[in-house]
Design an enzyme around this catalytic site. Structure first.
Site, PDB file in Angstrom:
ATOM      1  N   HIS A 153       0.847  -1.190   0.000  1.00  0.00           N
ATOM      2  CA  HIS A 153       0.000   0.000   0.000  1.00  0.00           C
ATOM      3  C   HIS A 153       0.886   1.246   0.000  1.00  0.00           C
ATOM      4  O   HIS A 153       1.937   1.267   0.643  1.00  0.00           O
ATOM      5  CB  HIS A 153      -0.932   0.003   1.206  1.00  0.00           C
ATOM      6  CG  HIS A 153      -1.955  -1.082   1.149  1.00  0.00           C
ATOM      7  ND1 HIS A 153      -2.777  -1.406   2.208  1.00  0.00           N
ATOM      8  CD2 HIS A 153      -2.290  -1.950   0.155  1.00  0.00           C
ATOM      9  CE1 HIS A 153      -3.572  -2.407   1.868  1.00  0.00           C
ATOM     10  NE2 HIS A 153      -3.289  -2.746   0.621  1.00  0.00           N
ATOM     11  N   ILE A 155       1.180   5.822  -1.080  1.00  0.00           N
ATOM     12  CA  ILE A 155       0.692   7.110  -1.582  1.00  0.00           C
ATOM     13  C   ILE A 155       1.819   7.688  -2.436  1.00  0.00           C
ATOM     14  O   ILE A 155       2.986   7.651  -2.034  1.00  0.00           O
ATOM     15  CB  ILE A 155       0.358   8.081  -0.431  1.00  0.00           C
ATOM     16  CG1 ILE A 155      -0.714   7.491   0.488  1.00  0.00           C
ATOM     17  CG2 ILE A 155      -0.102   9.436  -0.982  1.00  0.00           C
ATOM     18  CD1 ILE A 155      -0.876   8.240   1.799  1.00  0.00           C
ATOM     19  N   ASN A 262      -9.785  -6.094  -5.598  1.00  0.00           N
ATOM     20  CA  ASN A 262     -10.098  -7.324  -4.848  1.00  0.00           C
ATOM     21  C   ASN A 262     -11.581  -7.257  -4.497  1.00  0.00           C
ATOM     22  O   ASN A 262     -11.935  -6.667  -3.465  1.00  0.00           O
ATOM     23  CB  ASN A 262      -9.298  -7.405  -3.533  1.00  0.00           C
ATOM     24  CG  ASN A 262      -7.876  -7.890  -3.700  1.00  0.00           C
ATOM     25  OD1 ASN A 262      -7.369  -7.953  -4.811  1.00  0.00           O
ATOM     26  ND2 ASN A 262      -7.233  -8.229  -2.610  1.00  0.00           N
ATOM     27  N   HIS A 317      -3.903  -5.725 -12.209  1.00  0.00           N
ATOM     28  CA  HIS A 317      -4.012  -4.683 -11.182  1.00  0.00           C
ATOM     29  C   HIS A 317      -2.666  -4.121 -10.776  1.00  0.00           C
ATOM     30  O   HIS A 317      -2.597  -3.240  -9.922  1.00  0.00           O
ATOM     31  CB  HIS A 317      -4.733  -5.226  -9.951  1.00  0.00           C
ATOM     32  CG  HIS A 317      -3.885  -6.026  -9.011  1.00  0.00           C
ATOM     33  ND1 HIS A 317      -3.088  -7.084  -9.418  1.00  0.00           N
ATOM     34  CD2 HIS A 317      -3.695  -5.927  -7.670  1.00  0.00           C
ATOM     35  CE1 HIS A 317      -2.468  -7.595  -8.368  1.00  0.00           C
ATOM     36  NE2 HIS A 317      -2.811  -6.914  -7.298  1.00  0.00           N
ATOM     37  N   LYS A 387       5.107   5.121   2.068  1.00  0.00           N
ATOM     38  CA  LYS A 387       4.679   3.756   2.369  1.00  0.00           C
ATOM     39  C   LYS A 387       4.632   3.565   3.875  1.00  0.00           C
ATOM     40  O   LYS A 387       5.322   4.248   4.625  1.00  0.00           O
ATOM     41  CB  LYS A 387       5.650   2.728   1.758  1.00  0.00           C
ATOM     42  CG  LYS A 387       5.610   2.685   0.232  1.00  0.00           C
ATOM     43  CD  LYS A 387       6.525   1.614  -0.295  1.00  0.00           C
ATOM     44  CE  LYS A 387       5.990   0.229  -0.025  1.00  0.00           C
ATOM     45  NZ  LYS A 387       4.757  -0.078  -0.770  1.00  0.00           N
TER      46      LYS A 387
END
Length: 389
Positions: A153, A155, A262, A317, A387
């Protein structure tokens, strides 16, 4: 595209034998209709392959949706350009974003801020309408809204091919979504055991349509998917505020795209109404905008779907892992990470070695494999990477 069997199609030019074996196993489940579609970024997952599109008749495999229900991407194109950030100390922007958005897996907001209040109210109403209390899974779920998580994950602040600034973010349904998913995987496995089902993998346990267990799963799944979407919206609003303050002018959004990768939806394909579980794949209907990130340090893409029927209107993805996290840590070094991130403002720590670009498939290869699934609208290159550890 390669037809590997009557019920398995693959768009992946780079794929290992273990992943192929796992995909073949899933494709042989009796309710797959008409076939499982492997995306170019396919790699080994829990139960079902990450990077697969799994259409099912009358049943859903909860592990084939994954434990980060609703995980996906959001991107905003701003009016700013490279010229607006030239000569500025980008570390200050990174640090401001890190203060505004809780990052790591266990971190959450200390309070419910004003922008989150209407989103939480919306989720409270949705949960009540669906007859369940999210607090039974995570008491602090409200404080999880607007937090990033860890792993892959991130930004990012990026530039497109015209040097326009984009804000880019990847996250999902956080701890509450994980617990919802884990609960229903366990329910499916308990039912399989009670019914004496001979499953090739316990994580392929499924819930049958028109049963109470299936109905509850769908209600809570959809809530978690909406949580993930609003979670990204909340974080993006915070990032927009930090960029506005950093540049001394309000961001005027030119475009905003928010998409899951997902998730499960009921869709019509090849004349049948099926449940389509995309585990690491985005919906790519004709003209639908989408987002495909590369690994940290590489390019990401804003795309538009081509509506490829054989792919069940889907596309990859992201880059897809080639090394597990532990293998990446054994293989690569902090110096190699620094080299890969040259020219990008990031938090320079060996905590991110397992996210080094070399641990992933080359994103250019993935996009070449996806040429009949999506068209590329914009190619993004990172300026700032954020992160969670």
């Amino acid at each position: 595209m390669e037809r590997l069997s009557a019920r398995l199609l693959s768009w992946a030019s780079l794929i290992d034998e273990k992943t192929l074996d796992q995909a073949h196993t899933t494709a042989r489940m009796p309710f797959i209709h008409p076939h499982l579609a492997l995306m170019p970024d396919a790699h080994l997952g829990k139960g079902a392959t990450v990077g697969s599109v799994i259409p099912t008749l009358g049943a859903i495999i909860p592990a084939a949706v994954g434990v980060d229900i609703g995980c996906g991407m959001i991107a905003v194109r701003t009016q700013f350009t490279k010229h607006d950030v030239e000569g500025r100390h980008l570390a200050r922007l990174r640090e401001a974003i890190e203060r505004a958005v809780p990052l790591s897996a266990g971190h959450q907001n200390r309070t419910v801020v004003a922008t989150a209040e209407p989103r939480i109210a919306e989720l409270e109403d949705l949960a009540e309408a669906n007859g369940f209390d999210p607090a039974s899974y995570a008491r602090n779920w409200r404080l999880q809204l607007g937090s990033l998580g860890s792993g892959n994950h991130f930004i990012e602040v990026s530039l497109d091919e015209l040097d326009r600034i984009w804000l880019f973010l990847h996250s999902g349904s956080r701890g509450v979504g994980n617990r919802i998913a884990t609960h229903h995987i366990a329910v499916a496995q308990r039912l399989a055991k009670q019914q004496g089902l001979d499953l090739p993998d316990p994580d392929l346990a499924y819930l049958v349509e028109d049963t109470p267990e299936f109905a509850r799963y769908i209600r809570e799944l959809r809530w978690a998917q909406h949580f993930a979407l609003l979670n990204r919206e909340e974080m993006m609003d915070r990032v927009v505020r930090q960029v506005s303050e950093f540049l001394g002018a309000a961001v005027h959004e030119q475009e905003r795209i928010n998409c899951h990768h997902n998730f499960t939806e009921s869709e019509t394909h090849f004349g049948e109404q099926v449940w389509v579980s995309r585990k690491g794949a985005i919906q790519a209907d004709v003209g639908r905008p989408g987002l495909i990130p590369g690994s940290m340090g590489t390019a990401s893409y804003v795309v538009e779907g081509l509506g490829n029927a054989l792919s069940l209107n889907s596309s990859p993805h992201g880059a897809g892992r080639e090394y597990s996290r532990s293998a990446a840590r054994r293989t690569f070094t902090h110096d190699q990470l620094r080299e890969a991130m040259a020219g990008i403002e990031f938090r320079d720590t060996d905590a991110f070695i397992d996210e080094i670009p070399q641990a992933y498939k080359p994103i250019d290869t993935v996009m070449a494999d996806a040429a009949d699934l999506v068209t590329i609208r914009h190619t993004l290159r990172q300026l700032v990477n954020v992160k969670g550890d």
